[in-house]
Design a protein around this motif. Structure first.
Motif, PDB file in Angstrom:
ATOM      1  N   PRO A 235     -14.197   1.505  -7.351  1.00 39.96           N
ATOM      2  CA  PRO A 235     -14.732   1.977  -6.059  1.00 39.96           C
ATOM      3  C   PRO A 235     -13.759   1.782  -4.895  1.00 39.96           C
ATOM      4  CG  PRO A 235     -16.414   0.772  -7.259  1.00 39.96           C
ATOM      5  CD  PRO A 235     -15.131   0.569  -8.009  1.00 39.96           C
ATOM      6  N   THR A 236     -13.076   0.645  -4.851  1.00 40.73           N
ATOM      7  CA  THR A 236     -12.138   0.411  -3.747  1.00 40.73           C
ATOM      8  C   THR A 236     -10.865   1.234  -3.896  1.00 40.73           C
ATOM      9  OG1 THR A 236     -11.275  -1.518  -4.954  1.00 40.73           O
ATOM     10  CG2 THR A 236     -12.969  -1.918  -3.295  1.00 40.73           C
ATOM     11  N   SER A 237     -10.573   1.682  -5.107  1.00 38.94           N
ATOM     12  CA  SER A 237      -9.379   2.498  -5.333  1.00 38.94           C
ATOM     13  C   SER A 237      -9.630   3.967  -5.032  1.00 38.94           C
ATOM     14  CB  SER A 237      -8.905   2.357  -6.791  1.00 38.94           C
ATOM     15  OG  SER A 237      -8.601   1.015  -7.096  1.00 38.94           O
ATOM     16  N   LEU A 238     -10.888   4.391  -4.999  1.00 33.77           N
ATOM     17  CA  LEU A 238     -11.197   5.795  -4.793  1.00 33.77           C
ATOM     18  C   LEU A 238     -10.958   6.241  -3.354  1.00 33.77           C
ATOM     19  CD1 LEU A 238     -14.440   6.428  -6.871  1.00 33.77           C
ATOM     20  CD2 LEU A 238     -12.138   7.285  -7.312  1.00 33.77           C
ATOM     21  N   ALA A 239     -11.184   5.334  -2.397  1.00 33.54           N
ATOM     22  CA  ALA A 239     -11.076   5.721  -0.988  1.00 33.54           C
ATOM     23  C   ALA A 239      -9.687   6.259  -0.637  1.00 33.54           C
ATOM     24  CB  ALA A 239     -11.452   4.546  -0.092  1.00 33.54           C
ATOM     25  N   PRO A 240      -8.605   5.534  -0.901  1.00 33.07           N
ATOM     26  CA  PRO A 240      -7.287   6.100  -0.590  1.00 33.07           C
ATOM     27  C   PRO A 240      -6.948   7.323  -1.431  1.00 33.07           C
ATOM     28  CG  PRO A 240      -7.070   4.006  -1.748  1.00 33.07           C
ATOM     29  CD  PRO A 240      -8.504   4.138  -1.370  1.00 33.07           C
ATOM     30  N   PHE A 241      -7.469   7.385  -2.661  1.00 30.79           N
ATOM     31  CA  PHE A 241      -7.222   8.546  -3.521  1.00 30.79           C
ATOM     32  C   PHE A 241      -7.835   9.803  -2.921  1.00 30.79           C
ATOM     33  CE2 PHE A 241      -8.770  11.112  -7.210  1.00 30.79           C
ATOM     34  CZ  PHE A 241      -7.528  11.617  -7.583  1.00 30.79           C
ATOM     35  N   VAL A 242      -9.058   9.685  -2.411  1.00 31.30           N
ATOM     36  CA  VAL A 242      -9.711  10.832  -1.784  1.00 31.30           C
ATOM     37  C   VAL A 242      -8.936  11.295  -0.559  1.00 31.30           C
ATOM     38  CG1 VAL A 242     -11.784  11.543  -0.528  1.00 31.30           C
ATOM     39  CG2 VAL A 242     -11.994  10.276  -2.670  1.00 31.30           C
ATOM     40  N   THR A 243      -8.435  10.349   0.221  1.00 37.81           N
ATOM     41  CA  THR A 243      -7.650  10.707   1.405  1.00 37.81           C
ATOM     42  C   THR A 243      -6.376  11.446   1.018  1.00 37.81           C
ATOM     43  OG1 THR A 243      -8.505   8.784   2.590  1.00 37.81           O
ATOM     44  CG2 THR A 243      -6.514   9.798   3.452  1.00 37.81           C
ATOM     45  N   ILE A 244      -5.721  10.994  -0.033  1.00 41.19           N
ATOM     46  CA  ILE A 244      -4.495  11.640  -0.485  1.00 41.19           C
ATOM     47  C   ILE A 244      -4.766  13.078  -0.914  1.00 41.19           C
ATOM     48  CG2 ILE A 244      -2.749  11.618  -2.310  1.00 41.19           C
ATOM     49  CD1 ILE A 244      -2.800   8.578  -2.160  1.00 41.19           C
ATOM     50  N   ILE A 245      -5.894  13.304  -1.570  1.00 42.67           N
ATOM     51  CA  ILE A 245      -6.255  14.667  -1.970  1.00 42.67           C
ATOM     52  C   ILE A 245      -6.363  15.560  -0.740  1.00 42.67           C
ATOM     53  CG2 ILE A 245      -8.081  16.087  -2.973  1.00 42.67           C
ATOM     54  CD1 ILE A 245      -8.629  13.884  -4.947  1.00 42.67           C
ATOM     55  N   GLY A 246      -6.995  15.057   0.323  1.00 44.08           N
ATOM     56  CA  GLY A 246      -7.114  15.850   1.537  1.00 44.08           C
ATOM     57  C   GLY A 246      -5.777  16.134   2.181  1.00 44.08           C
ATOM     58  N   VAL A 247      -4.876  15.142   2.175  1.00 42.87           N
ATOM     59  CA  VAL A 247      -3.563  15.318   2.787  1.00 42.87           C
ATOM     60  C   VAL A 247      -2.719  16.310   1.995  1.00 42.87           C
ATOM     61  CG1 VAL A 247      -1.405  14.131   3.323  1.00 42.87           C
ATOM     62  CG2 VAL A 247      -3.578  13.055   3.866  1.00 42.87           C
ATOM     63  N   ARG A 248      -2.881  16.339   0.663  1.00 41.39           N
ATOM     64  CA  ARG A 248      -2.038  17.183  -0.178  1.00 41.39           C
ATOM     65  C   ARG A 248      -2.608  18.585  -0.385  1.00 41.39           C
ATOM     66  NH1 ARG A 248       1.879  13.873  -2.777  1.00 41.39           N
ATOM     67  NH2 ARG A 248       2.756  15.833  -3.505  1.00 41.39           N
TER      68      ARG A 248
END
Length: 317
Positions: A235-248
């Protein structure tokens, strides 16, 4: 935060659309070449000048821009010179196929990134982890068109397992089986082209969170590692991953454009390339603004998800 970001959409979209018309006016490409096609070389200069006047090609770019903007605000998207169809019809026919391709490709990429990235992050430094990281670096250095040509050469030409291009076989109706079979290669290439950064982001985030104190505390209490991974690390690893998807997202758009062109996939990304070649401004402007808007919305949704997934993060605005 949502209202603040939505208000920013207006100047951003306005600047992008105005900049597009200004850039098109300075472009060395002759829109008449795209409009006339093979007739361009045989058409006299007088006829070219007459056709250019009829199409308004000599009109200053800012007049064209405000005319286009007024028409769009009244619901008139104009006529596409490249496809000899109303822009609305071109979008209606092509956008669903782009959505299908991007949805399938990105879903596969995200699922693989999560599964392999979590495993690699939990086994950081092992032989398999190093092999995965090396493969990601190699794939990340290959442009999508290289991956597409390699896939066609291996699976379509060499093995003959899958069709090389198109939505269906020649003359066939777009049935589920036909579309699914032709979708495999372009969706797989799009997924693979976007996989390295997603997988490495998950791997890094999981590896960092694995060393946190709350994980060590859970291990000391005797909680098994599978439960720790599922309830605490993931769960704590998903937050930055989701942000990266939006940036890319812009990279996803570029990848979709290249994949659609090479596989002759009848989507909106291919129409974007064609309209850019022909300086078909009604279609090019709508696709450019639409793509920009999609990137902005995706980035906003990623930020919303980040705030919801991690309560320590406060929304801006």
């Amino acid at each position: 935060m949502i209202m603040y970001r939505l208000l920013l959409f207006v100047p951003v979209l306005g600047g992008v659309s105005a900049g597009l018309f200004a850039a098109a006016a300075a472009s060395p490409f002759d829109p008449l070449a795209g409009y006339l096609g093979n007739r361009y070389m045989t058409t006299t200069e007088a006829d070219k000048a007459l056709i250019a006047d009829q199409l308004g090609l000599h009109t200053p770019w800012y007049e064209l821009y405000f005319s286009w903007l007024h028409a769009v605000m009244t619901g008139d998207l104009g006529m596409s010179r490249s496809f000899s169809q109303p822009v609305a019809q071109v979008l209606t026919e092509r956008i669903p196929w782009t959505i299908l391709l991007v949805s399938v490709g990105m879903t596969a990429s995200v699922l693989i990134a999560l599964a392999v990235g979590v495993w690699a992050g939990m086994h950081r430094g092992g032989v398999i982890d190093r092999a995965i990281a090396a493969a990601c670096i190699v794939i990340q250095g290959l442009p999508p068109f290289v991956l597409a040509l390699a896939a066609i050469g291996i699976f379509a030409v060499g093995l003959g397992w899958l069709p090389p291009a198109g939505l269906t076989d020649a003359g066939a109706d777009p049935t589920f089986g036909q579309v699914a079979r032709h979708l495999v290669l372009p969706a797989a290439v799009l997924a693979v082209s976007q996989l390295p950064w997603a997988l490495l982001a998950v791997r890094e985030s999981v590896s960092v969170n694995r060393g946190e104190d709350y994980v060590a505390g859970a291990v000391a209490r005797g909680v098994d590692m599978r439960t720790i991974t599922r309830r605490h690390i993931l769960p704590t690893s998903l937050a930055p991953f989701v942000t990266i998807i939006g940036v890319r997202l812009p990279e996803v758009v570029v990848g979709a454009v290249l994949v659609e062109e090479i596989f002759s996939w009848p989507g909106a990304a291919g129409a974007l390339v064609q309209s850019a070649r022909d300086l078909d401004m009604p279609l090019l402007a709508i696709l450019t603004v639409g793509t920009t808007c999609a990137v902005l919305v995706g980035s906003l949704l990623a930020d919303i998800a980040y705030v919801l997934l991690d309560p320590r993060v406060k929304a801006d605005g």
